[in-house]
Design a protein around this motif. Structure first.
Motif, PDB file in Angstrom:
ATOM      1  N   GLU A 166       0.815  -1.212   0.000  1.00 24.81           N
ATOM      2  CA  GLU A 166       0.000   0.000   0.000  1.00 24.81           C
ATOM      3  C   GLU A 166       0.850   1.265   0.000  1.00 24.81           C
ATOM      4  O   GLU A 166       0.335   2.365  -0.215  1.00 24.81           O
ATOM      5  CB  GLU A 166      -0.954   0.015   1.202  1.00 24.81           C
ATOM      6  N   GLN A 199      -3.355   2.481  -4.426  1.00 27.02           N
ATOM      7  CA  GLN A 199      -4.795   2.249  -4.525  1.00 27.02           C
ATOM      8  C   GLN A 199      -5.318   2.571  -5.929  1.00 27.02           C
ATOM      9  O   GLN A 199      -6.121   1.816  -6.495  1.00 27.02           O
ATOM     10  CB  GLN A 199      -5.533   3.075  -3.469  1.00 27.02           C
ATOM     11  N   GLU A 257      -4.088  -0.127  -8.353  1.00 23.27           N
ATOM     12  CA  GLU A 257      -4.866  -1.357  -8.257  1.00 23.27           C
ATOM     13  C   GLU A 257      -6.219  -1.193  -8.944  1.00 23.27           C
ATOM     14  O   GLU A 257      -6.660  -2.068  -9.700  1.00 23.27           O
ATOM     15  CB  GLU A 257      -5.072  -1.747  -6.801  1.00 23.27           C
ATOM     16  N   GLN A 258      -6.890  -0.069  -8.695  1.00 22.49           N
ATOM     17  CA  GLN A 258      -8.197   0.162  -9.305  1.00 22.49           C
ATOM     18  C   GLN A 258      -8.120   0.218 -10.825  1.00 22.49           C
ATOM     19  O   GLN A 258      -9.073  -0.128 -11.524  1.00 22.49           O
ATOM     20  CB  GLN A 258      -8.788   1.462  -8.758  1.00 22.49           C
ATOM     21  N   ILE A 299      -1.992  -3.803 -10.888  1.00 24.44           N
ATOM     22  CA  ILE A 299      -1.388  -4.663  -9.881  1.00 24.44           C
ATOM     23  C   ILE A 299      -2.087  -6.017  -9.826  1.00 24.44           C
ATOM     24  O   ILE A 299      -3.312  -6.100  -9.862  1.00 24.44           O
ATOM     25  CB  ILE A 299      -1.455  -3.967  -8.500  1.00 24.44           C
ATOM     26  N   ASN A 300      -1.303  -7.081  -9.706  1.00 26.36           N
ATOM     27  CA  ASN A 300      -1.881  -8.408  -9.518  1.00 26.36           C
ATOM     28  C   ASN A 300      -2.367  -8.620  -8.095  1.00 26.36           C
ATOM     29  O   ASN A 300      -3.394  -9.263  -7.874  1.00 26.36           O
ATOM     30  CB  ASN A 300      -0.850  -9.496  -9.850  1.00 26.36           C
ATOM     31  N   LEU A 345      -2.355  -6.478  -4.136  1.00 21.38           N
ATOM     32  CA  LEU A 345      -1.998  -5.393  -3.229  1.00 21.38           C
ATOM     33  C   LEU A 345      -1.945  -5.958  -1.822  1.00 21.38           C
ATOM     34  O   LEU A 345      -2.890  -6.607  -1.365  1.00 21.38           O
ATOM     35  CB  LEU A 345      -3.022  -4.266  -3.318  1.00 21.38           C
TER      36      LEU A 345
END
Length: 260
Positions: A126, A171, A174-175, A179-180, A182
Motif C-alpha cells: 500500500e 490504490q 490497483e483500481q 497490480i496483480n 496489493l
C-alpha cells in the motif's frame, strides 16, 4: 561493490531473487548497476530456476529510475551508448523464459517503473508509488513505458499517467488494473513467494511455453496467433513432464516435474 544481489528462495530453492541494493540513491541505476542486472538475468535465464522475483533491499523505494547525476554532462554519443545498455537490460527482463514478479514497496519511477512493466506480474504494498515523469524533464519513457503500460491498463488511463507525469499511488494503480496483488509491507515477500510457488509447482516447460505464447499471441493477427498457439502446444506435448502429469492424475498423486 555490487549493487545487485542474487538469492534462491522457495521450498525447493526454485525461485531466483534479484535484489536491487543501492538504497542511498533509491536504487537509481547507473551504467554499472544496469550491467549487473542484465548479466544476472542472463545467468538466471540459463539456470534451472522456475520463477524470478525482483525487489529492493529496503523499503521506501523499489527504483527511482536511471541515475541522472551520472547522466548529467554526458555527450550525446555517451547517452545513446548507455541507453543501448539500458534497452538490453529491459529487453532481457521481458524476454526471460521464467515468469518474473516485481515486488514493489515505495517508489517505482521512470526507468524503475519500466523495470516493473517489463516483468510479468506486479505485487505491491500500500506504500507503492508509480510514475513515468519523463515529460516533466523534457524526455519520454525509453524502456517500454509507452508500449507496455497500455497493455496493463486502459489506453486513456495510460495517456493520463504518461502525458501528465503524475505520481500514481497504490490504490489508484490497483483500481486501474495494474497490480496483480496489493498487500502490506510486512507481508509482501511472503505473498510474493506464495504467488511464485503456485507456478513453480507446475511443469516448468509448460509454464515457459504458456508465457511465451501469451506474449507472442497478444499482438499478432488471428490466423498467425492460431498457428503459433498450436506450435507452442506441440512443443509442450512433446515433453516427459506431459507424460508425468497424465500418469500422476491417473494415479491420484502429485506430479514430479523435471523440466524435460
Amino acid at each position: 561493490m555490487n549493487y545487485v544481489h542474487y538469492k534462491r528462495l522457495g521450498t525447493n530453492q526454485e525461485i531466483a531473487e534479484i535484489i536491487l541494493d543501492r538504497p542511498e540513491a533509491k536504487n537509481a541505476f547507473t551504467t554499472k548497476m544496469a550491467r549487473e542486472i542484465l548479466e544476472l538475468c542472463q545467468t538466471i535465464q540459463r539456470s534451472e530456476a522456475r520463477a524470478v522475483i525482483i525487489r529492493s533491499s529496503s523499503g521506501g523505494a523499489f527504483c527511482s529510475g536511471a541515475d541522472l547525476k551520472e547522466r548529467n554532462g554526458m555527450s550525446e554519443d555517451e547517452w545513446k551508448e548507455q541507453h543501448e545498455l539500458f534497452e538490453a537490460m529491459f529487453h532481457q527482463l521481458q524476454d526471460m523464459k521464467q515468469p518474473v514478479i516485481a515486488a514493489v514497496d515505495g517508489y517505482a519511477l521512470a526507468g524503475g517503473f519500466e523495470i516493473v512493466l517489463n516483468c510479468d506480474f506486479i505485487i505491491a504494498t500500500e506504500h507503492a508509488v508509480f510514475g513515468l515523469p519523463e515529460v516533466t524533464r523534457g524526455i519520454m519513457p525509453g524502456g517500454g513505458g509507452t508500449r507496455l503500460l497500455s497493455r496493463r491498463i486502459p489506453l486513456h488511463k495510460a495517456k493520463d499517467w504518461i502525458l501528465t507525469g503524475r505520481m500514481i499511488r497504490a490504490q489508484e494503480a490497483e483500481q486501474s488494473g495494474l497490480i496483480n496483488l496489493l498487500t502490506t509491507r510486512e507481508q509482501v515477500m511472503e505473498e510474493t513467494i506464495a504467488f511464485a510457488e503456485k507456478m513453480t509447482a507446475n511443469a516448468p516447460l509448460a509454464v515457459q511455453y504458456c508465457k511465451a505464447a501469451l506474449d507472442e499471441l497478444y499482438s499478432v493477427d488471428y490466423k498467425a496467433a492460431r498457428d503459433l498457439e498450436i506450435e507452442y502446444y506441440n512443443r509442450c506435448v512433446d515433453t516427459k513432464d506431459r507424460l508425468e502429469g497424465v500418469r500422476a492424475f491417473v494415479e491420484k498423486r502429485q506430479p514430479q516435474f523435471i523440466g524435460k
